[in-house]
Scaffold this motif. Structure first.
Motif, PDB file in Angstrom:
ATOM      1  N   PRO A 141       4.652  85.566  23.698  1.00 18.70           N
ATOM      2  CA  PRO A 141       3.825  85.525  22.492  1.00 18.70           C
ATOM      3  C   PRO A 141       2.711  84.489  22.566  1.00 18.70           C
ATOM      4  CG  PRO A 141       5.886  84.366  22.105  1.00 18.70           C
ATOM      5  CD  PRO A 141       5.973  84.949  23.496  1.00 18.70           C
ATOM      6  N   VAL A 142       1.640  84.749  21.801  1.00 15.71           N
ATOM      7  CA  VAL A 142       0.498  83.840  21.692  1.00 15.71           C
ATOM      8  C   VAL A 142       0.164  83.670  20.210  1.00 15.71           C
ATOM      9  CG1 VAL A 142      -1.950  83.503  22.181  1.00 15.71           C
ATOM     10  CG2 VAL A 142      -0.464  84.502  23.921  1.00 15.71           C
ATOM     11  N   GLY A 143       0.318  82.467  19.705  1.00 15.75           N
ATOM     12  CA  GLY A 143      -0.087  82.168  18.333  1.00 15.75           C
ATOM     13  C   GLY A 143       0.629  82.984  17.286  1.00 15.75           C
ATOM     14  N   SER A 191      12.862  88.741  30.233  1.00 20.29           N
ATOM     15  CA  SER A 191      12.887  87.475  29.512  1.00 20.29           C
ATOM     16  C   SER A 191      11.889  87.506  28.372  1.00 20.29           C
ATOM     17  CB  SER A 191      12.556  86.307  30.443  1.00 20.29           C
ATOM     18  OG  SER A 191      11.192  86.330  30.831  1.00 20.29           O
ATOM     19  N   ILE A 192      12.090  86.573  27.435  1.00 21.29           N
ATOM     20  CA  ILE A 192      11.109  86.234  26.423  1.00 21.29           C
ATOM     21  C   ILE A 192      10.875  84.744  26.588  1.00 21.29           C
ATOM     22  CG2 ILE A 192      10.504  86.335  23.967  1.00 21.29           C
ATOM     23  CD1 ILE A 192      13.001  88.104  23.561  1.00 21.29           C
ATOM     24  N   PHE A 193       9.616  84.317  26.729  1.00 23.10           N
ATOM     25  CA  PHE A 193       9.379  82.884  26.846  1.00 23.10           C
ATOM     26  C   PHE A 193       8.041  82.525  26.239  1.00 23.10           C
ATOM     27  CE2 PHE A 193       7.586  84.565  30.817  1.00 23.10           C
ATOM     28  CZ  PHE A 193       6.364  83.899  30.910  1.00 23.10           C
ATOM     29  N   GLY A 194       7.936  81.259  25.809  1.00 25.52           N
ATOM     30  CA  GLY A 194       6.711  80.773  25.198  1.00 25.52           C
ATOM     31  C   GLY A 194       7.043  79.794  24.093  1.00 25.52           C
ATOM     32  N   ALA A 197       8.451  77.941  21.086  1.00 25.68           N
ATOM     33  CA  ALA A 197       9.825  78.169  20.624  1.00 25.68           C
ATOM     34  C   ALA A 197       9.901  78.958  19.327  1.00 25.68           C
ATOM     35  CB  ALA A 197      10.546  76.833  20.487  1.00 25.68           C
ATOM     36  N   SER A 198       9.096  78.608  18.329  1.00 25.05           N
ATOM     37  CA  SER A 198       9.220  79.292  17.047  1.00 25.05           C
ATOM     38  C   SER A 198       8.896  80.774  17.180  1.00 25.05           C
ATOM     39  CB  SER A 198       8.313  78.635  16.002  1.00 25.05           C
ATOM     40  OG  SER A 198       6.951  78.722  16.388  1.00 25.05           O
ATOM     41  N   SER A 199       7.906  81.105  18.003  1.00 22.11           N
ATOM     42  CA  SER A 199       7.537  82.509  18.203  1.00 22.11           C
ATOM     43  C   SER A 199       8.633  83.266  18.945  1.00 22.11           C
ATOM     44  CB  SER A 199       6.224  82.601  18.984  1.00 22.11           C
ATOM     45  OG  SER A 199       5.173  81.971  18.302  1.00 22.11           O
ATOM     46  N   VAL A 200       9.143  82.660  20.027  1.00 21.00           N
ATOM     47  CA  VAL A 200      10.195  83.305  20.819  1.00 21.00           C
ATOM     48  C   VAL A 200      11.435  83.565  19.968  1.00 21.00           C
ATOM     49  CG1 VAL A 200      11.842  82.933  22.708  1.00 21.00           C
ATOM     50  CG2 VAL A 200       9.412  82.441  23.047  1.00 21.00           C
ATOM     51  N   MET A 201      11.850  82.568  19.209  1.00 14.42           N
ATOM     52  CA  MET A 201      13.086  82.716  18.445  1.00 14.42           C
ATOM     53  C   MET A 201      12.918  83.679  17.269  1.00 14.42           C
ATOM     54  SD  MET A 201      14.941  81.088  20.434  1.00 14.42           S
ATOM     55  CE  MET A 201      16.498  81.335  19.557  1.00 14.42           C
ATOM     56  N   SER A 202      11.702  83.780  16.715  1.00 14.49           N
ATOM     57  CA  SER A 202      11.496  84.756  15.642  1.00 14.49           C
ATOM     58  C   SER A 202      11.521  86.181  16.201  1.00 14.49           C
ATOM     59  CB  SER A 202      10.191  84.477  14.896  1.00 14.49           C
ATOM     60  OG  SER A 202       9.065  84.623  15.746  1.00 14.49           O
ATOM     61  N   ILE A 203      10.932  86.392  17.371  1.00 16.70           N
ATOM     62  CA  ILE A 203      11.022  87.714  18.017  1.00 16.70           C
ATOM     63  C   ILE A 203      12.472  88.058  18.321  1.00 16.70           C
ATOM     64  CG2 ILE A 203      10.467  89.007  20.116  1.00 16.70           C
ATOM     65  CD1 ILE A 203       7.791  87.471  20.177  1.00 16.70           C
ATOM     66  N   TRP A 204      13.198  87.094  18.884  1.00 12.60           N
ATOM     67  CA  TRP A 204      14.579  87.323  19.273  1.00 12.60           C
ATOM     68  C   TRP A 204      15.467  87.595  18.059  1.00 12.60           C
ATOM     69  CZ3 TRP A 204      17.616  89.314  22.381  1.00 12.60           C
ATOM     70  CH2 TRP A 204      18.961  88.944  22.511  1.00 12.60           C
ATOM     71  N   SER A 205      15.156  87.019  16.910  1.00 13.55           N
ATOM     72  CA  SER A 205      16.001  87.175  15.727  1.00 13.55           C
ATOM     73  C   SER A 205      16.136  88.627  15.297  1.00 13.55           C
ATOM     74  CB  SER A 205      15.451  86.338  14.561  1.00 13.55           C
ATOM     75  OG  SER A 205      14.233  86.887  14.063  1.00 13.55           O
ATOM     76  N   THR A 206      15.118  89.440  15.545  1.00 11.20           N
ATOM     77  CA  THR A 206      15.180  90.851  15.144  1.00 11.20           C
ATOM     78  C   THR A 206      15.278  91.807  16.330  1.00 11.20           C
ATOM     79  OG1 THR A 206      12.760  90.826  14.995  1.00 11.20           O
ATOM     80  CG2 THR A 206      13.991  90.530  12.939  1.00 11.20           C
ATOM     81  N   LEU A 207      14.961  91.330  17.524  1.00 16.33           N
ATOM     82  CA  LEU A 207      15.165  92.139  18.732  1.00 16.33           C
ATOM     83  C   LEU A 207      16.638  92.162  19.130  1.00 16.33           C
ATOM     84  CD1 LEU A 207      13.985  93.734  21.162  1.00 16.33           C
ATOM     85  CD2 LEU A 207      13.530  91.529  22.265  1.00 16.33           C
ATOM     86  N   LYS A 208      17.352  91.115  18.762  1.00  9.38           N
ATOM     87  CA  LYS A 208      18.748  90.927  19.182  1.00  9.38           C
ATOM     88  C   LYS A 208      19.641  92.142  18.919  1.00  9.38           C
ATOM     89  CE  LYS A 208      20.341  86.982  17.997  1.00  9.38           C
ATOM     90  NZ  LYS A 208      20.949  85.841  17.243  1.00  9.38           N
ATOM     91  N   GLY A 212       4.768  69.904  22.881  1.00 12.59           N
ATOM     92  CA  GLY A 212       5.214  71.113  22.201  1.00 12.59           C
ATOM     93  C   GLY A 212       6.633  71.461  22.562  1.00 12.59           C
ATOM     94  N   GLU A 213       7.036  72.650  22.175  1.00  8.59           N
ATOM     95  CA  GLU A 213       8.407  73.111  22.381  1.00  8.59           C
ATOM     96  C   GLU A 213       8.362  74.568  22.825  1.00  8.59           C
ATOM     97  OE1 GLU A 213      12.429  71.881  22.200  1.00  8.59           O
ATOM     98  OE2 GLU A 213      10.745  70.763  21.409  1.00  8.59           O
ATOM     99  N   PHE A 214       8.996  74.870  23.935  1.00 12.49           N
ATOM    100  CA  PHE A 214       9.150  76.232  24.406  1.00 12.49           C
ATOM    101  C   PHE A 214      10.581  76.686  24.173  1.00 12.49           C
ATOM    102  CE2 PHE A 214       5.869  77.962  27.634  1.00 12.49           C
ATOM    103  CZ  PHE A 214       4.829  77.606  26.823  1.00 12.49           C
ATOM    104  N   ALA A 215      10.789  77.977  24.321  1.00 16.64           N
ATOM    105  CA  ALA A 215      12.129  78.568  24.334  1.00 16.64           C
ATOM    106  C   ALA A 215      12.107  79.745  25.283  1.00 16.64           C
ATOM    107  CB  ALA A 215      12.565  79.016  22.936  1.00 16.64           C
ATOM    108  N   THR A 216      13.276  80.068  25.826  1.00 16.38           N
ATOM    109  CA  THR A 216      13.406  81.186  26.766  1.00 16.38           C
ATOM    110  C   THR A 216      14.669  81.966  26.461  1.00 16.38           C
ATOM    111  OG1 THR A 216      12.284  79.920  28.501  1.00 16.38           O
ATOM    112  CG2 THR A 216      13.529  81.861  29.188  1.00 16.38           C
TER     113      THR A 216
END
Length: 297
Positions: free
Chosen positions: A89-91, A113-116, A118-129, A290-294
């Motif tokens: 994700p970007v922005g 993978s999903i990476f980038g 942290a807030s964007s990655v975890m929001s995508i993952w919350s509903t992709l899960k 900043g903060e990333f997540a994977t």
């Protein structure tokens, strides 16, 4: 685009009459300037997309099947996400990420993978899960670090670019690093793809190494993602036989020096539990920005 995402989230109450405030579509060539605007808002965090744009020259889908999905409000591109083998994700604000995660889930696609950020990655993952296989790992906190000037630590002058004929010598070290970091072998599913990636890094002079007198790798690192504005360092690995000898800082200083020849910022991200690595990078002069997540599959 229609085969992947609808223009709006169909599960919303207003799904029958699409709300104008959030529309998704695959970006094309004409969207390139707007995508660059998003990327340049944080060129360190968005180095993956910047590198893609510099190589491809366009926001249009790639020949390998990857595409950039944009979130629009009216005619304005407000966020974007690379979707190929990986999701980047970007922005992307939390609400947009959650909407996109559901859309990607319903598309039936699978990702490595999903990476980038942290807030964007975890929001995508919350509903992709709910649509996804069980991930191999979710790393929700990975500090993003950067340095903008040569390190005060004297660089190890022995570090140099890997030469093409040294692929076989460095490949075992690359595989060992990958397995230590990710938790499984990079050869799962076949060795050739990983070999080509390492060979490509060597060919572009993005692979750095030092060998001992017996031809064993002492230290290696890659300039894994490179744009005109930032370099993301990856694949940092010290041979276990040489750990604890005070060598890492000098090698990392040398990596920073080579990175800053290509871009004004050298960056990397690291697992929050890797306290030894965090201490090393602080010694070399990296600061947290900043903060990333994977999410790994």
């Amino acid at each position: 685009m229609a085969n992947l995402l609808g223009r709006v989230a169909p599960w919303l109450p207003s799904g029958k009459e699409p709300p104008r405030e959030a529309e998704f579509r695959t970006l094309g060539r004409k969207d390139t300037p707007q995508l660059w605007r998003l990327v340049n808002s944080d060129s360190t965090a968005n180095v993956f997309m910047a590198s893609h744009l510099e190589i491809a020259g366009s926001a249009a889908p790639s020949s390998s099947g990857g595409e950039v999905i944009g979130t629009f409000r009216g005619s304005r591109l407000v966020s974007a996400c690379w979707t190929g083998v990986n999701v980047v994700p970007v922005g992307m604000a939390d609400d947009d990420g959650a909407l996109l995660g559901s859309q990607l889930g319903m598309s039936g696609r699978r990702f490595s993978s999903i990476f980038g950020p942290a807030s964007s990655v975890m929001s995508i993952w919350s509903t992709l899960k709910p649509f996804s296989p069980e991930p191999f790992d979710v790393r929700a906190e990975q500090p993003l670090l950067e340095i903008r000037q040569p390190s005060a630590i004297p660089p190890n002058q022995s570090l140099r670019f890997t030469r093409p004929h040294e692929l076989e010598k460095i490949l075992p070290a690359c595989a060992a690093m990958f397995e230590e970091e990710v938790g499984y072998s990079p050869y799962v599913g076949g060795e050739e793809h990983y070999r080509r990636r390492v060979a490509g890094l060597i060919r572009r002079q993005h692979s750095l190494v030092d060998f001992d007198d017996d031809g064993q790798v002492i230290f290696k690192a890659e300039l894994g993602t490179v744009s005109a504005r930032a370099v993301q360092i990856q694949g940092v690995w010290m041979n276990p036989a040489y750990r604890g000898k005070g060598l890492s800082a000098g090698y990392m200083s040398a990596v920073v020096g080579e990175s800053l020849k290509l871009a004004p910022v050298a960056s990397l991200y690291v697992n929050s539990f890797n306290t030894r690595a965090l201490a090393l990078y602080k010694t070399v002069g990296f600061t947290r920005t900043g903060e990333f997540a994977t999410v790994l599959f």
